[in-house]
Design a protein around this motif. Structure first.
Motif, PDB file in Angstrom:
ATOM      1  N   UNK A   1       0.817  -1.211   0.000  1.00 19.36           N
ATOM      2  CA  UNK A   1       0.000   0.000   0.000  1.00 19.36           C
ATOM      3  C   UNK A   1       0.847   1.255   0.000  1.00 19.36           C
ATOM      4  N   UNK A   2       0.167   2.405  -0.213  1.00 15.48           N
ATOM      5  CA  UNK A   2       0.875   3.678  -0.343  1.00 15.48           C
ATOM      6  C   UNK A   2       0.916   4.480   0.945  1.00 15.48           C
ATOM      7  N   UNK A   3       0.102   4.115   1.929  1.00 15.51           N
ATOM      8  CA  UNK A   3       0.135   4.842   3.189  1.00 15.51           C
ATOM      9  C   UNK A   3      -0.623   6.164   3.125  1.00 15.51           C
TER      10      UNK A   3
ATOM     11  N   UNK B   1      -4.698  15.957  -6.914  1.00 21.08           N
ATOM     12  CA  UNK B   1      -5.128  14.786  -6.145  1.00 21.08           C
ATOM     13  C   UNK B   1      -5.836  13.779  -7.045  1.00 21.08           C
ATOM     14  N   UNK B   2      -6.622  14.263  -7.990  1.00 15.98           N
ATOM     15  CA  UNK B   2      -7.245  13.353  -8.963  1.00 15.98           C
ATOM     16  C   UNK B   2      -6.170  12.595  -9.737  1.00 15.98           C
ATOM     17  N   UNK B   3      -5.151  13.305 -10.190  1.00 23.58           N
ATOM     18  CA  UNK B   3      -4.044  12.661 -10.905  1.00 23.58           C
ATOM     19  C   UNK B   3      -3.363  11.608 -10.029  1.00 23.58           C
TER      20      UNK B   3
ATOM     21  N   UNK C   1      -2.986   7.158 -10.367  1.00 23.41           N
ATOM     22  CA  UNK C   1      -1.772   6.336 -10.271  1.00 23.41           C
ATOM     23  C   UNK C   1      -1.802   5.412  -9.064  1.00 23.41           C
ATOM     24  N   UNK C   2      -2.247   5.948  -7.929  1.00 26.50           N
ATOM     25  CA  UNK C   2      -2.203   5.206  -6.663  1.00 26.50           C
ATOM     26  C   UNK C   2      -3.579   5.287  -5.990  1.00 26.50           C
ATOM     27  N   UNK C   3      -4.510   4.425  -6.390  1.00 24.27           N
ATOM     28  CA  UNK C   3      -5.888   4.522  -5.871  1.00 24.27           C
ATOM     29  C   UNK C   3      -5.997   4.363  -4.358  1.00 24.27           C
ATOM     30  N   UNK C   4      -5.052   3.640  -3.735  1.00 22.41           N
ATOM     31  CA  UNK C   4      -5.168   3.412  -2.298  1.00 22.41           C
ATOM     32  C   UNK C   4      -4.397   4.425  -1.454  1.00 22.41           C
ATOM     33  N   UNK C   5      -3.811   5.432  -2.099  1.00 24.00           N
ATOM     34  CA  UNK C   5      -3.104   6.474  -1.351  1.00 24.00           C
ATOM     35  C   UNK C   5      -4.103   7.289  -0.531  1.00 24.00           C
ATOM     36  N   UNK C   6      -3.842   7.430   0.762  1.00 26.52           N
ATOM     37  CA  UNK C   6      -4.681   8.260   1.618  1.00 26.52           C
ATOM     38  C   UNK C   6      -4.067   9.649   1.722  1.00 26.52           C
ATOM     39  N   UNK C   7      -4.905  10.672   1.587  1.00 19.52           N
ATOM     40  CA  UNK C   7      -4.434  12.054   1.622  1.00 19.52           C
ATOM     41  C   UNK C   7      -5.223  12.820   2.672  1.00 19.52           C
TER      42      UNK C   7
ATOM     43  N   UNK D   1       5.569   8.786  -4.151  1.00 18.71           N
ATOM     44  CA  UNK D   1       4.490   9.746  -3.936  1.00 18.71           C
ATOM     45  C   UNK D   1       4.932  11.150  -4.333  1.00 18.71           C
ATOM     46  N   UNK D   2       6.096  11.586  -3.868  1.00 14.76           N
ATOM     47  CA  UNK D   2       6.547  12.935  -4.183  1.00 14.76           C
ATOM     48  C   UNK D   2       6.846  13.085  -5.673  1.00 14.76           C
ATOM     49  N   UNK D   3       7.443  12.072  -6.287  1.00 16.41           N
ATOM     50  CA  UNK D   3       7.720  12.145  -7.731  1.00 16.41           C
ATOM     51  C   UNK D   3       6.430  12.352  -8.516  1.00 16.41           C
ATOM     52  N   UNK D   4       5.405  11.600  -8.172  1.00 20.53           N
ATOM     53  CA  UNK D   4       4.119  11.727  -8.870  1.00 20.53           C
ATOM     54  C   UNK D   4       3.478  13.079  -8.575  1.00 20.53           C
TER      55      UNK D   4
END
Length: 312
Positions: free
Chosen positions: A91-93, A112-114, A118-124, A286-289
């Motif tokens: 997972x992306x955390x 955030x949509x972008x 790429x990472x649907x499970x990333x929590x923001x 995450x930061x690169x994206x």
């Protein structure tokens, strides 16, 4: 002390909850076990971390500093774990993100949509925040990335990286059709004849503007509305004969408002806008994206060049 992450989590929990009872419930521990952890930390450093008061516990000055370091270290460890988990295909955390109003209203929702494509499970965790508050949150581990304006001369702690992306200028702003537009502004006197709105993050800049007006006219104008909401400030300007001293991006990027910049002889005030992030995020997926999406979105919009680049 800092080698025991479990003890640091317990220290932070008591600081946040204010009582051992509440912290023990949150951590699913017994109160004696939690109290013992804090006592061992105090014995290790030979200091008192908390002092009692009628409503519970309060950090001592030493405890405040220790808790600040603890929050920072705990967040660094979590980011490292999340990064390695992502690299291994897990997972992306969670990423804690905050922005200034223009970023929150126009840039970050698209980014955030972008990111989720790429990472649907990333929590923001997304918050609107002033620069000064954001620096405190970055310092204590409550925030990972801040997006907004900052001065090139502002020094960052070694664990933070600032990346300017575009410039913005502060201008006198009014609605289209405002009576001031029919008056000559070679002198600054007309600026004294209308009510002013002071937006939360730009109050110091309005003071700078009025210093210049006072130097030219012998008078100054104080704001009649102090507004913490950007949308409320823009609606006031849009519907009344108010003036404000706001970033040009408020006008160029915010749709739905019939506002314009009022040209004056006052020298421009400007600053760069960009991102500030924890150095431990460098080279993370995450930061690169995040950076890539921001650059793409900025390329699609109308943004001024970096002011610091021009100054150099």
């Amino acid at each position: 002390m800092f080698a025991n992450l479990q003890a640091l989590r317990r220290l932070v929990a008591i600081a946040d909850c204010g009582t051992v009872h509440a912290a023990a419930e949150m951590l699913s521990l017994t109160q004696p076990a939690l109290s013992r952890s804090i006592r061992l930390l105090e014995e290790e450093w030979n200091v008192q971390l908390f002092e009692r008061h009628p409503r519970g516990l309060r950090l001592t000055p030493f405890g405040e500093r220790a808790c600040q370091h603890a929050r920072h270290l705990l967040r660094e460890c979590q980011l490292a774990e999340d990064d390695l988990t992502a690299l291994s295909g897990g997972g992306m955390g969670l990423i804690r993100l905050a922005g200034a109003p223009v970023w929150m209203s126009t840039i970050l929702p698209q980014v955030i949509v972008d990111m989720h494509e790429l990472y649907p499970d990333l929590q923001i965790q997304l918050s609107s925040m002033k620069f000064t508050v954001a620096l405190e949150e970055l310092d204590n581990g409550g925030l990972d990335i801040y997006c907004g304006g900052f001065q090139k001369t502002e020094k960052m702690p070694s664990f933070l990286v600032s990346q300017p992306l575009f410039g913005t200028r502060l201008n006198v702003v009014a609605r289209k059709g405002h009576p001031i537009l029919s008056r000559p502004l070679a002198r600054l006197d007309p600026l004294l004849d209308y009510p002013w709105v002071s937006y939360m993050s730009d109050r110091a800049y309005l003071g700078m503007l009025m210093d210049k007006v006072q130097a030219a006219t012998g008078q100054r104008k104080e704001a009649v509305v102090f507004c913490d909401s950007m949308l409320a400030a823009l609606n006031l300007l849009n519907n009344g004969n108010y003036l404000a001293f706001l970033p040009s991006t408020f006008i160029t990027l915010m749709p739905g408002f019939d506002l314009q910049i009022i040209s004056t002889d006052i020298a421009e005030v400007g600053f760069d806008s960009g991102i500030i992030f924890r150095r431990s995020l460098e080279r993370s997926l995450v930061l690169d994206a995040f950076q890539s999406s921001i650059r793409n979105r900025l390329a699609e919009g109308s943004f001024d060049p970096l002011l610091s680049t021009q100054a150099d």
